[in-house]
Design a protein around this motif. Sequence first.
Motif, short mmCIF file in Angstrom:
data_model
loop_
_atom_site.label_atom_id
_atom_site.label_comp_id
_atom_site.label_asym_id
_atom_site.label_seq_id
_atom_site.Cartn_x
_atom_site.Cartn_y
_atom_site.Cartn_z
N GLU A 2 0.72 -1.26 0.09
CA GLU A 2 -0.11 -0.16 -0.03
C GLU A 2 1.01 1.46 -0.04
O GLU A 2 0.70 2.06 -0.75
CB GLU A 2 -0.85 0.04 1.11
CG GLU A 2 -1.95 0.95 0.94
CD GLU A 2 -3.14 0.72 -0.11
OE1 GLU A 2 -4.12 1.35 -0.29
OE2 GLU A 2 -2.98 -0.49 -0.59
N PRO A 3 1.80 1.53 1.03
CA PRO A 3 2.64 2.62 1.08
C PRO A 3 3.60 2.90 -0.66
O PRO A 3 3.96 3.94 -0.50
CB PRO A 3 3.74 2.69 2.17
CG PRO A 3 2.78 1.53 2.89
CD PRO A 3 2.36 0.45 1.87
N HIS A 4 3.52 1.82 -1.28
CA HIS A 4 4.32 1.91 -2.44
C HIS A 4 3.87 1.98 -3.73
O HIS A 4 4.42 2.23 -4.92
CB HIS A 4 5.42 0.82 -2.52
CG HIS A 4 6.16 0.60 -1.13
ND1 HIS A 4 7.47 1.24 -0.96
CD2 HIS A 4 5.83 -0.22 -0.05
CE1 HIS A 4 7.87 1.01 0.29
NE2 HIS A 4 7.08 0.07 0.73
N MET A 5 2.29 1.80 -3.76
CA MET A 5 1.63 1.79 -5.08
C MET A 5 0.29 2.42 -4.98
O MET A 5 -0.55 2.72 -5.99
CB MET A 5 1.51 0.59 -5.52
CG MET A 5 0.88 -0.76 -4.70
SD MET A 5 0.77 -2.31 -5.53
CE MET A 5 -0.92 -1.61 -6.61
N ALA A 6 -0.37 2.66 -3.63
CA ALA A 6 -1.68 3.25 -3.61
C ALA A 6 -1.78 4.50 -4.30
O ALA A 6 -0.61 5.20 -4.48
CB ALA A 6 -1.98 3.57 -2.08
N GLN A 7 -2.96 5.22 -4.62
CA GLN A 7 -2.96 6.39 -5.22
C GLN A 7 -2.42 7.67 -4.44
O GLN A 7 -2.03 8.71 -4.95
CB GLN A 7 -4.41 6.84 -5.60
CG GLN A 7 -5.01 5.80 -6.85
CD GLN A 7 -6.35 6.25 -7.19
OE1 GLN A 7 -7.08 5.23 -7.73
NE2 GLN A 7 -6.50 7.55 -7.61
N ARG A 47 2.31 9.45 -6.75
CA ARG A 47 2.18 10.85 -7.14
C ARG A 47 3.29 11.33 -7.82
O ARG A 47 3.33 12.31 -8.78
CB ARG A 47 2.06 11.56 -5.82
CG ARG A 47 0.58 11.20 -5.23
CD ARG A 47 0.45 11.91 -3.99
NE ARG A 47 -1.18 12.05 -3.83
CZ ARG A 47 -1.57 12.42 -2.56
NH1 ARG A 47 -0.82 13.13 -1.56
NH2 ARG A 47 -2.92 12.54 -2.42
N ALA A 48 4.53 10.71 -7.63
CA ALA A 48 5.82 10.95 -8.22
C ALA A 48 5.68 10.85 -9.76
O ALA A 48 6.13 11.57 -10.64
CB ALA A 48 7.22 10.39 -7.75
N PHE A 49 5.14 9.51 -10.11
CA PHE A 49 4.95 9.19 -11.64
C PHE A 49 3.73 10.06 -12.20
O PHE A 49 3.76 10.61 -13.43
CB PHE A 49 4.74 7.85 -11.76
CG PHE A 49 5.59 6.89 -11.39
CD1 PHE A 49 6.89 6.90 -12.17
CD2 PHE A 49 5.77 5.93 -10.41
CE1 PHE A 49 8.15 6.30 -11.85
CE2 PHE A 49 6.71 5.21 -10.26
CZ PHE A 49 8.15 5.37 -10.91
N VAL A 50 2.81 10.58 -11.41
CA VAL A 50 1.95 11.69 -12.03
C VAL A 50 2.66 12.69 -12.29
O VAL A 50 2.47 13.36 -13.35
CB VAL A 50 0.76 11.89 -11.00
CG1 VAL A 50 -0.19 13.04 -11.42
CG2 VAL A 50 -0.11 10.66 -10.60
N LEU A 51 3.56 13.26 -11.32
CA LEU A 51 4.35 14.59 -11.87
C LEU A 51 5.20 14.08 -13.02
O LEU A 51 5.42 15.14 -13.93
CB LEU A 51 5.12 14.86 -10.70
CG LEU A 51 4.27 15.24 -9.28
CD1 LEU A 51 5.14 15.58 -8.04
CD2 LEU A 51 3.39 16.58 -9.66
N TYR A 52 5.74 12.93 -13.02
CA TYR A 52 6.57 12.72 -14.33
C TYR A 52 5.80 12.90 -15.48
O TYR A 52 6.40 13.39 -16.66
CB TYR A 52 6.95 11.33 -14.05
CG TYR A 52 7.42 10.70 -15.27
CD1 TYR A 52 8.74 11.02 -15.98
CD2 TYR A 52 6.75 9.52 -16.07
CE1 TYR A 52 9.18 10.15 -17.04
CE2 TYR A 52 7.45 9.02 -17.10
CZ TYR A 52 8.39 9.35 -17.74
OH TYR A 52 8.79 8.79 -18.69
N CYS A 53 4.54 12.12 -15.42
CA CYS A 53 3.59 12.08 -16.77
C CYS A 53 3.11 13.75 -17.29
O CYS A 53 3.21 14.07 -18.18
CB CYS A 53 2.40 11.43 -16.61
SG CYS A 53 2.84 9.75 -16.47
N ALA A 54 3.27 14.52 -16.11
CA ALA A 54 2.64 15.63 -16.33
C ALA A 54 3.91 16.91 -16.99
O ALA A 54 3.60 17.50 -17.83
CB ALA A 54 2.26 16.70 -14.99
#
Length: 439
Positions: free
Chosen positions: A345-350, A356-363
């Motif tokens: 959970e602490p490593h892949m939950a939303q 969130r780091a990968f969300v920033l990467y995509c953005a």
Amino acid sequence: MIDVTATQGTAQGTPPRQQAVEPAQAPATRRGRLALLGPGLVLAAASVGAGDMVTSLAGASGYGMALLWAILIGVVLKFVLTEAVGRLYMATGQTVIASLRSVGRWLPPAFFLFVLVIGLLYGAALSSVASLALSTLFPALPARPLGIAIALASAALVYVGRYALFERVMSVFILVKFLGMVVLAVAMLATVDDLPGLVATMRPRLPEGDVVTVLALIGGVGGTAGIASYSYWVREKRWQHRSWLPVMRADSAVSYAVTFLFVLCTTIVGTGLLYGTGNTISGNDGLAALADPLGADLGSAARVLFLLTFFFVTLSALVGGFNALCYLLADSLRTMRGIPETDAEPHMAQNSRPFRAFVLYCAAASIAVTFMGKPVALVLTYAAFGSLILPLLSGALLVLLNRRGIEPLYRNKIMSNVLLSGAFLLFGVLAVVQVKETF
């Protein structure tokens, strides 16, 4: 027994395998089960994008509705893949990426690399298409800043939203774009000059010398990364008890029923507008240009409705794609680090830092690629990598769901094995064609 309503609010708490309690059973009534459907609608909203519209309209321009059989085959094969992904999670309690590690330790890194490449281009490509729809509707709006704003807004929704909110937003998206295309199809049927002639094009046929078009239709309906991500959305719903298996199957069936109806409506519109005219659709620019002849035939309201539907089709694919890509990236990283499911959970939950780091990467990638344009090397790499995901996934599911360690209830039956083998062969041929065309 755990109260079902206490376990379905997946925006809170942790997955049941991290709790010392028995997984909840599904409701006994059909109405109660249908009320809990959701991941399938998320998948339909995320998977049906502008590419599906372009593919179905291009097929309709040349063959009318004669190739609906190819679209139906594609829908059935992708339903089989999606159902198998959900069944694998329910059988093992592991996400598809974690399960793939037991097939080959190289698979999670391969998926990680694949999704990194997709993430580089995905946001910029889809946000530019969404901005194209809005700038066609409102010419005063500048396309590039609008595309960046759409990408950032989509990333923000995925960054701050929990699954319950995400599912509600995606359900609204699928409702809006589905109703929009249904209204356009009904209007086309009501106003077309030669309705019997349009209906007559439904007679199935196999185009001579144009097998690539048929293969493109079969492979182009529905998503790729979204299918692999279906297990995360099932996980969020906490469907683990065996009683949830029929619910999961109904949920994925609803997803592809909606997908097929959407593409059917798009094909009707394309047949009424393009078949026999010598005109065709080439890329997203051609899709936006279709709004003007559509408005000329059906009125200005139809033009506006088409462009808004086009916008929401692309926006929902963008938001859903960001969510799916970030799940796959975070889970691949977690699996490569050897972190077990009980501590996932602490490593892949939303709301986890990696997600969130990968969300920033995509953005950030969306902004960078938008300013750079679309480098040919990135586009070619994206196309080549994207073609490999479905044969890889179908082959892995054939191995994973035929193991003796899988409970017989969840193990592949004869029909599943036949269809997954067909998917492996068909999508493998498509991958070879795509790689050959790319390089």
